[in-house]
Design an enzyme around this catalytic site. Structure first.
Site, mmCIF file in Angstrom:
data_model
loop_
_atom_site.group_PDB
_atom_site.id
_atom_site.type_symbol
_atom_site.label_atom_id
_atom_site.label_comp_id
_atom_site.label_asym_id
_atom_site.label_seq_id
_atom_site.Cartn_x
_atom_site.Cartn_y
_atom_site.Cartn_z
ATOM 1 N N ASP A 5 0.862 -1.186 0.000
ATOM 2 C CA ASP A 5 0.000 0.000 0.000
ATOM 3 C C ASP A 5 0.895 1.231 0.000
ATOM 4 O OD1 ASP A 5 -1.930 1.938 0.296
ATOM 5 O OD2 ASP A 5 -3.008 0.920 1.902
ATOM 6 N N ARG A 9 -0.228 4.407 -0.534
ATOM 7 C CA ARG A 9 -1.021 5.625 -0.385
ATOM 8 C C ARG A 9 -0.503 6.471 0.775
ATOM 9 N NH1 ARG A 9 -6.908 2.959 -0.072
ATOM 10 N NH2 ARG A 9 -5.663 1.537 1.214
#
Length: 490
Positions: A373, A375
């Site tokens: 991930d 983000r």
């Protein structure tokens, strides 16, 4: 005497050049050419020429000027330049008028000899080099313990000076425009943001229809952008403010009221009986939102978030607590342009192919050189602060998420989260309802044809289902720690 010697040297050089020009000409000179040049003839100097040059010219079938004067020599634009081969237009100058010629450029290799590189860097196939910095585990993955490194390796890694990057400027966001957008779930205010960290245009979908009701009593402060309502310049006009969205009420031909800066207005306090605004941090997903992909539930989550935020709220009446009143829902969806958990659409499509080969979504990202991930939520936190949500001195937020890492990242950015509201897939809700006959706490079981006709994405209010979705959701629960009950546990 010196002048006579210089003249003789020039004559000899011109004779050499004339002979060389004849030998390297595209075609041998004809008799007419020789007769025409009798007035410029030179004496024979065969013995003075280099025998090797004559042998090379005679043995080669056709020697051109480019063979003799290649691109290491200057072009013919300046026939007086050193190394130029076209001297037909050259005229001798007086010795006193000669200018100092520029030195010829030298071609210097930037690569050191291999003997020096081996001393500095070691052999190419020698021992493996130690990494310049410590390797970090991907986010959302369990950290595996590794055997302790040797003291020598630790000393060598600490001895290398770390490269210090210049400090990043303080994050700034600015709402560039705002407009009202009608949706199947009710009106929303779409805010477009710029920032100084990336070149992406992130969005905020604000659900606060109370701003359009002039006669309704204010029970909570309106959700407005501080940067949008601020004064951008001393010369800006009211029409410029209204055009970018800095207005109050509903904009129409009859109502055009520019807003005032946040520092110059008094917002009504929120009543204790009014719940905190519902907020969702949503990452862009082209495949799930636009073409209705059932590999993920992103399109369904976006529609469900706006639907839940738009639901009317029942509270005790401020005038008579024994009575109840209904107020419009309020909250926001922060729409971040970070496709595919931050890896981009190109890598996301390639990851889909790896998933078809049997890998899950986390392994596919790692195989492509990404983290599980990638983000970030710093910009999302700055947008929430600009909207006055979750900051010190303002009301906290209820966060729609199953991701504990998202909650920790927002709290690290100073966002005060008072409650987590789960996002359970609609297909799983229906199976839970069919099995137990009861709804999950905080979620809604979708029934009725009327609901299925309303929605804001390709999926709308229908359900995402299938083997690909179940595998995706199980990976998020088992490998990324999402707080979601598995179907086997329901």
């Amino acid at each position: 005497m010196a002048h006579h010697g210089d003249h003789t040297c020039i004559e000899d050089s011109l004779a050499d050049l004339a002979l060389l020009d004849m030998l390297t000409a595209p075609a041998p000179p004809t008799a007419a050419d020789l007769n025409a040049k009798k007035h410029a003839a030179y004496k024979r100097r065969d013995a003075d020429l280099d025998p090797l040059l004559l042998a090379a010219a005679a043995s080669y079938g056709h020697v051109t000027r480019n063979h003799y004067a290649h691109d290491f020599f200057p072009a013919v634009g300046d026939p007086r330049a050193e190394g130029a081969y076209d001297w037909t237009k050259w005229q001798p100058e007086a010795p006193g008028a000669r200018q100092e010629r520029r030195p010829r450029p030298k071609y210097v290799s930037r690569q050191a000899p291999r003997s020096q590189r081996v001393k500095q860097e070691g052999k190419e196939n020698g021992a493996a080099k130690s990494p310049s910095g410590p390797l970090q585990c991907a986010d959302n993955l369990p950290i595996h313990s590794s055997p302790p490194s040797s003291p020598s390796a630790a000393s060598s890694s600490t001895a290398a000076p770390a490269t210090q990057l210049p400090p990043s400027p303080e994050l700034e966001v600015k709402c560039m425009a705002r407009t009202r957008v009608p949706t199947p779930h009710g009106p929303v205010f779409l805010h477009l943001y710029h920032n100084n960290r990336d070149n992406k245009e992130h969005l905020a979908i604000v659900v606060d229809p109370a701003q359009l009701q002039d006669d309704a009593p204010a029970v909570a402060p309106h959700i407005r952008s501080r940067s949008l309502d601020a004064v951008w310049s001393d010369s800006e006009t009211e029409m410029e403010r209204i055009t970018r969205g800095a207005y109050v009420g509903r904009l129409s031909q009859k109502s055009q009221i520019p807003s005032r800066p946040a520092t110059g207005r008094a917002d009504p306090p929120r009543l204790d009986t009014v719940p905190s605004p519902l907020v969702r941090i949503h990452s862009e997903c082209f495949t799930g939102e636009t073409i209705g992909s059932m590999r993920c539930d992103c399109g369904e989550q976006l529609d469900e978030a706006i639907r839940q935020i738009s639901q009317p709220i029942t509270i005790p009446s401020p005038a008579d607590p024994a009575q109840t009143v209904t107020i419009p829902g309020r909250g926001a969806v922060i729409y971040m342009r970070q496709e595919g958990r931050g890896i981009g659409l190109l890598s996301k499509i390639r990851a889909y192919n790896l998933q078809d080969l049997g890998h899950d979504t986390v392994t596919a990202n790692l195989m492509l050189g990404h983290e599980a991930d990638e983000r970030g939520y710093a910009i999302a936190g700055a947008i929430l602060r600009d909207l006055g949500l979750g900051t010190d001195g303002s009301e906290g937020v209820r966060l729609l998420t199953n991701n504990p890492d998202k909650m920790q990242a927002l709290e690290k950015e100073g966002i005060r989260i008072v409650e987590r509201v789960p996002m359970v897939p609609r297909a799983w809700q229906r199976r839970q309802h069919a099995k137990t006959g009861a709804e999950l706490v905080g979620v809604h079981v979708h029934d009725g044809e009327e609901e299925k006709e309303r929605g804001v994405t390709m999926i709308g209010t229908s359900e995402v289902y299938g083997e690909d979705l179940d595998k995706y959701l199980r990976t998020k629960v088992l490998r990324m720690g999402h707080m979601l009950p598995l179907l086997s546990e329901i």
